[in-house]
Design an enzyme around this catalytic site. Structure first.
Site, PDB file in Angstrom:
ATOM      1  N   HIS A   1      -3.000   7.238   2.650  1.00 35.46           N
ATOM      2  CA  HIS A   1      -3.448   5.957   2.088  1.00 35.46           C
ATOM      3  C   HIS A   1      -4.842   5.637   2.623  1.00 35.46           C
ATOM      4  CE1 HIS A   1      -3.852   1.914   0.897  1.00 35.46           C
ATOM      5  NE2 HIS A   1      -3.715   1.442   2.125  1.00 35.46           N
TER       6      HIS A   1
ATOM      7  N   ASN B   1     -10.116   0.209   0.023  1.00 34.71           N
ATOM      8  CA  ASN B   1      -8.649   0.273   0.052  1.00 34.71           C
ATOM      9  C   ASN B   1      -8.126  -0.317  -1.264  1.00 34.71           C
ATOM     10  OD1 ASN B   1      -5.917  -0.179   0.405  1.00 34.71           O
ATOM     11  ND2 ASN B   1      -6.105  -0.886   2.520  1.00 34.71           N
TER      12      ASN B   1
ATOM     13  N   CYS C   1       0.815  -1.229   0.000  1.00 37.99           N
ATOM     14  CA  CYS C   1       0.000   0.000   0.000  1.00 37.99           C
ATOM     15  C   CYS C   1       0.846   1.276   0.000  1.00 37.99           C
ATOM     16  CB  CYS C   1      -0.956   0.007   1.179  1.00 37.99           C
ATOM     17  SG  CYS C   1      -2.150  -1.345   1.122  1.00 37.99           S
TER      18      CYS C   1
HETATM   19  N1  COA Z   1     -17.759  -7.777   9.883  1.00 37.73           N
HETATM   20  C1  COA Z   1     -18.185  -7.988  11.140  1.00 37.73           C
HETATM   21  N2  COA Z   1     -17.362  -8.213  12.163  1.00 37.73           N
HETATM   22  C2  COA Z   1     -16.048  -8.228  11.896  1.00 37.73           C
HETATM   23  C3  COA Z   1     -15.542  -8.035  10.607  1.00 37.73           C
HETATM   24  C4  COA Z   1     -16.450  -7.806   9.593  1.00 37.73           C
HETATM   25  N3  COA Z   1     -16.084  -7.604   8.303  1.00 37.73           N
HETATM   26  N4  COA Z   1     -14.197  -8.107  10.659  1.00 37.73           N
HETATM   27  C5  COA Z   1     -13.882  -8.338  11.937  1.00 37.73           C
HETATM   28  N5  COA Z   1     -14.985  -8.422  12.689  1.00 37.73           N
HETATM   29  C6  COA Z   1     -15.134  -8.668  14.112  1.00 37.73           C
HETATM   30  C7  COA Z   1     -13.952  -9.420  14.679  1.00 37.73           C
HETATM   31  O1  COA Z   1     -14.106 -10.805  14.505  1.00 37.73           O
HETATM   32  C8  COA Z   1     -14.024  -9.034  16.136  1.00 37.73           C
HETATM   33  O2  COA Z   1     -14.984  -9.787  16.778  1.00 37.73           O
HETATM   34  P1  COA Z   1     -14.752 -10.286  18.291  1.00 37.73           P
HETATM   35  O3  COA Z   1     -14.667  -9.042  19.103  1.00 37.73           O
HETATM   36  O4  COA Z   1     -15.954 -11.122  18.566  1.00 37.73           O
HETATM   37  O5  COA Z   1     -13.477 -11.061  18.265  1.00 37.73           O
HETATM   38  C9  COA Z   1     -14.522  -7.592  16.082  1.00 37.73           C
HETATM   39  O6  COA Z   1     -15.143  -7.437  14.794  1.00 37.73           O
HETATM   40  C10 COA Z   1     -13.411  -6.583  16.194  1.00 37.73           C
HETATM   41  O7  COA Z   1     -12.354  -7.004  15.319  1.00 37.73           O
HETATM   42  P2  COA Z   1     -11.082  -6.152  15.146  1.00 37.73           P
HETATM   43  O8  COA Z   1     -10.153  -6.818  14.192  1.00 37.73           O
HETATM   44  O9  COA Z   1     -10.582  -5.817  16.507  1.00 37.73           O
HETATM   45  O10 COA Z   1     -11.743  -4.869  14.436  1.00 37.73           O
HETATM   46  P3  COA Z   1     -11.130  -3.492  14.194  1.00 37.73           P
HETATM   47  O11 COA Z   1     -11.946  -2.472  14.825  1.00 37.73           O
HETATM   48  O12 COA Z   1      -9.648  -3.470  14.424  1.00 37.73           O
HETATM   49  O13 COA Z   1     -11.358  -3.339  12.630  1.00 37.73           O
HETATM   50  C11 COA Z   1     -10.105  -3.519  10.586  1.00 37.73           C
HETATM   51  C12 COA Z   1     -10.781  -4.280  11.737  1.00 37.73           C
HETATM   52  C13 COA Z   1      -9.447  -4.521   9.656  1.00 37.73           C
HETATM   53  C14 COA Z   1     -11.175  -2.745   9.854  1.00 37.73           C
HETATM   54  C15 COA Z   1      -9.066  -2.551  11.182  1.00 37.73           C
HETATM   55  O14 COA Z   1      -8.250  -3.224  12.082  1.00 37.73           O
HETATM   56  C16 COA Z   1      -8.220  -1.918  10.134  1.00 37.73           C
HETATM   57  O15 COA Z   1      -8.673  -1.060   9.389  1.00 37.73           O
HETATM   58  N6  COA Z   1      -6.937  -2.284  10.097  1.00 37.73           N
HETATM   59  C17 COA Z   1      -5.980  -1.632   9.244  1.00 37.73           C
HETATM   60  C18 COA Z   1      -6.115  -1.985   7.802  1.00 37.73           C
HETATM   61  C19 COA Z   1      -5.044  -1.209   7.092  1.00 37.73           C
HETATM   62  O16 COA Z   1      -4.617  -0.185   7.534  1.00 37.73           O
HETATM   63  N7  COA Z   1      -4.570  -1.647   6.024  1.00 37.73           N
HETATM   64  C20 COA Z   1      -3.542  -0.809   5.413  1.00 37.73           C
HETATM   65  C21 COA Z   1      -2.425  -1.517   5.039  1.00 37.73           C
HETATM   66  S1  COA Z   1      -2.792  -2.313   3.541  1.00 37.73           S
END
Ligand code: COA
Length: 336
Positions: free
Chosen positions: A257, A287, A122
């Site tokens: 990004h 993304n 990215c």
């Molecule tokens: N729909 C519903 N629930 C989801 C889900 C989805 N698509 N994806 C994850 N969850 C759930 C998880 O299983 C977790 O459940 P639990 O609490 O029962 O275990 C809960 O939501 C929280 O998960 P978590 O991973 O802690 O969520 P988050 O708030 O961190 O959001 C992302 C997840 C991926 C959106 C976030 O971490 C993110 O944006 N990360 C960075 C991505 C990025 O920057 N990429 C750039 C580099 S390429």
């Protein structure tokens, strides 16, 4: 438009942005469509990421196809029909070998110019800009086409809600030309970095020489990546601003990004920049990895949110881990 804070040192040679083009595949994929086959919801995706839809290419359409479209549009936007080099940032090349850039150059009728891919996930577009600026500053090229293009739809595990809801396909491109640092559009400096100790936070395990037969799907440890993205883009932008002597308060637009709106707001907060100054288009495109920065630039410039003469910081972060930032005064360019 003149920049009141220019110094004499800014008469130095620089790579200058002259044209901007983008391409999105026609098929928009809504959160509701994904919710039909994954344990997720429009509400979760919107509130946790800010994404409302993304575009996915039809099977049979490759990254190179999107790159050709965006490249052609960037050339048109710059009003040129030739360049001396093509640099293509992508994580989803048409093939592991050869690079996609030579084929894109050929499809664009650019002749036997140097053409190569850059793999910085990215952060790829900022790395590609730095590489192209290097070609210009070393006299290898006068004009370079820089493309970020991706078809993540082909590497997403359809059953993995952690990644399948986030990524989209698309391409964006700019033309850089030899010029001077006191021209609008000049890339005024770069801050680049990496942390290979955390290479496993974002990965495609299979297909390479280490675990050739492992999973071909993209994996991401979202929470850890989130924290790293905020820290690294914040630190990188700050380092660049200090080097340029630009006070944080002088930044008109932060083009980060487009991974998650919460990341963009957190980076803006770290930089003491109003959140409204952080350009956001991930709601529309998701993304798009290496295509993210030029797609965001084109949306902001096209809507008038980004205007000629404004100070812009571009900052990106991704797998590697790798990150990078650059800055420019926005030129009078019409995105195509
Ligand atoms: N729909 C519903 N629930 C989801 C889900 C989805 N698509 N994806 C994850 N969850 C759930 C998880 O299983 C977790 O459940 P639990 O609490 O029962 O275990 C809960 O939501 C929280 O998960 P978590 O991973 O802690 O969520 P988050 O708030 O961190 O959001 C992302 C997840 C991926 C959106 C976030 O971490 C993110 O944006 N990360 C960075 C991505 C990025 O920057 N990429 C750039 C580099 S390429």
């Amino acid at each position: 438009m003149t920049d009141p804070q220019r110094t004499e040192a800014d008469a130095r040679p620089a790579a200058v942005l002259k044209g901007l083009g983008t391409y999105l595949p026609p098929r928009a994929v809504s959160n509701d469509e994904l919710s039909e086959r994954l344990d997720t919801s429009d509400e979760w995706i919107r509130t946790r990421t800010g994404i409302r839809q993304r575009f996915w290419a039809d099977p049979g359409t490759a990254t190179g196809d999107l790159a050709v479209e965006a490249g052609a549009r960037a050339l048109k936007s710059a009003g040129v029909d030739g360049v001396d080099a093509v640099v293509l940032a992508t994580t989803t090349p048409d093939h592991p070998c050869p690079g996609t850039a030579p084929w894109v150059a050929a499809r664009l009728g650019l002749g036997p110019v140097p053409a190569y891919d850059v793999a910085a996930v990215c952060a790829g577009f900022v790395y590609a800009l730095a590489s192209a600026a290097g070609l210009i500053l070393t006299g290898v090229a006068e004009r370079v086409l820089v493309i970020g293009a991706e078809t993540y739809s082909g590497i997403l595990d359809p059953a993995d809600r952690n990644t399948a809801v986030i990524f989209g396909d698309g391409a964006g491109a700019v033309v850089l030309e030899a010029g001077r640092a006191d021209e609008p559009g000049a890339l005024l400096g770069f801050d680049l970095g990496s942390d290979g100790e955390q290479h496993d936070l974002i990965a495609i395990p299979g297909g390479g020489s280490r675990q050739r037969a492992a999973s071909p799907y993209f994996t991401m440890q979202g929470k850890k990546v989130f924290a790293q993205a905020v820290t690294r883009m914040g630190q990188s932008s700050t380092a660049l601003l200090e080097r340029l002597g630009w006070p944080k308060s002088s930044v008109d637009r932060l083009v980060g990004h487009q991974a998650n709106v919460r990341i963009l707001h957190a980076v803006a907060d770290l930089l003491d920049i109003d959140r409204e100054r952080a350009v956001v288009n991930l709601d529309r495109v998701g993304n798009t990895s290496a295509a993210s920065i030029p797609l965001a630039l084109a949306d902001a410039a096209g809507s008038g949110e980004l205007r000629p003469g404004e100070r812009v910081v571009l900052t990106a972060f991704g797998g590697g881990l790798a990150w990078g930032s650059t800055a420019l005064v926005w030129p009078d360019v019409t995105p195509n």
